[in-house]
Design an enzyme around this catalytic site. Structure first.
Site, PDB file in Angstrom:
ATOM      1  CG  ASP A  12      -1.718   1.205   1.422  1.00  0.00           C
ATOM      2  OD1 ASP A  12      -2.399   1.595   0.460  1.00  0.00           O
ATOM      3  OD2 ASP A  12      -1.678   1.799   2.518  1.00  0.00           O
ATOM      4  CG  ASP A  14      -1.715   7.751   0.330  1.00  0.00           C
ATOM      5  OD1 ASP A  14      -0.584   8.146   0.033  1.00  0.00           O
ATOM      6  OD2 ASP A  14      -2.724   8.007  -0.337  1.00  0.00           O
ATOM      7  CG  ASP A 177      -1.984   2.079   6.463  1.00  0.00           C
ATOM      8  OD1 ASP A 177      -2.660   3.003   6.929  1.00  0.00           O
ATOM      9  OD2 ASP A 177      -1.948   1.822   5.249  1.00  0.00           O
TER      10      ASP A 177
END
EC number: 3.1.3.18
Length: 228
Positions: A12, A14, A177
């Protein structure tokens, strides 16, 4: 999955590699104010990100994680267009890589892993961001939030990577995240590596039950690099 099996690592962006909220918050605040709505703070935007720009703007206009159903499609589209313009104008100058990111990507790349980026961020912003922070050359594939009809947690991007590189789910690891990253991995049948920092709407990443939980991206090396 065993450590020896991993061939492809999907990341990922961001909240995983890049803290982009400072720039996103500036753009979201400007966009909501431009259409006559109250502005938003960086703290609010940290809660609102993770599901793509359309959802971010809907939440910003609603001042809530739950989007107000009374918001018109026209208003949301107008605010989204303004957001894109304002975000481009920020030059991403306030965004920064998290600690150990560049070093970890370099080591994984040198070790021969195939690295891919799977983000819900609009595709048009991704190349410049990667170049600006000196990590573009590490990724073989860069898939944005509009590369496919569905975003994470839909596994379509991960499935595409497996088909392209002719690998099995046991040979891929998803690093992220948020619960969307972990669910995308589960839906694709691959293992997941969850980071405790980033943007997950205040919910501990462990609650999504990733295969690995870590406080630093550098800990990924301990998972995938096996001594001879």
């Amino acid at each position: 999955m065993t450590q020896q099996e991993i061939k492809l690592i999907a990341f990922d962006l961001d909240g995983t590699l890049l803290d982009s909220v400072p720039d996103l918050a500036v753009a979201a605040d400007q966009a909501t104010r431009a259409v006559g709505f109250p502005g938003v703070t960086e703290l609010q935007v940290r809660d609102y990100v993770g599901n793509g720009a359309d959802i971010l703007i809907g939440r910003a206009l609603s001042q809530s994680l739950t989007i107000n159903p009374e918001l018109s499609d026209e208003l949301r589209a107008q605010a989204r267009e303004l957001f894109d313009d304002f975000y481009q104008q920020t030059g991403h100058k306030l965004s920064h890589l998290y600690p150990t990111v560049k070093e970890t990507l370099k080591e994984l790349h040198q070790a021969g892993f195939t690295l891919a980026l799977v983000t819900n961020k609009p595709s048009k912003f991704v190349p410049d961001v990667l170049q600006q922070h000196g990590i573009a050359d590490y990724f073989v594939d860069v898939l944005g939030g509009d590369s496919f009809p569905e975003k994470k947690p839909n596994p379509i991007a991960l499935n595409w990577l497996m088909e392209k590189h002719q690998i099995q789910p046991t040979e891929m690891l998803m690093v992220g995240d948020s619960k969307n990253d972990i669910l995308a991995a589960k839906n694709a049948g691959c293992a997941s590596f969850g980071l405790t920092y980033g943007y997950n709407h205040g919910e501990p990443i462990a609650a999504s039950e990733p295969d690995f939980v870590a406080d630093s991206l550098a800990q990924l090396l301990d998972v995938v690099l096996v001594s001879a």
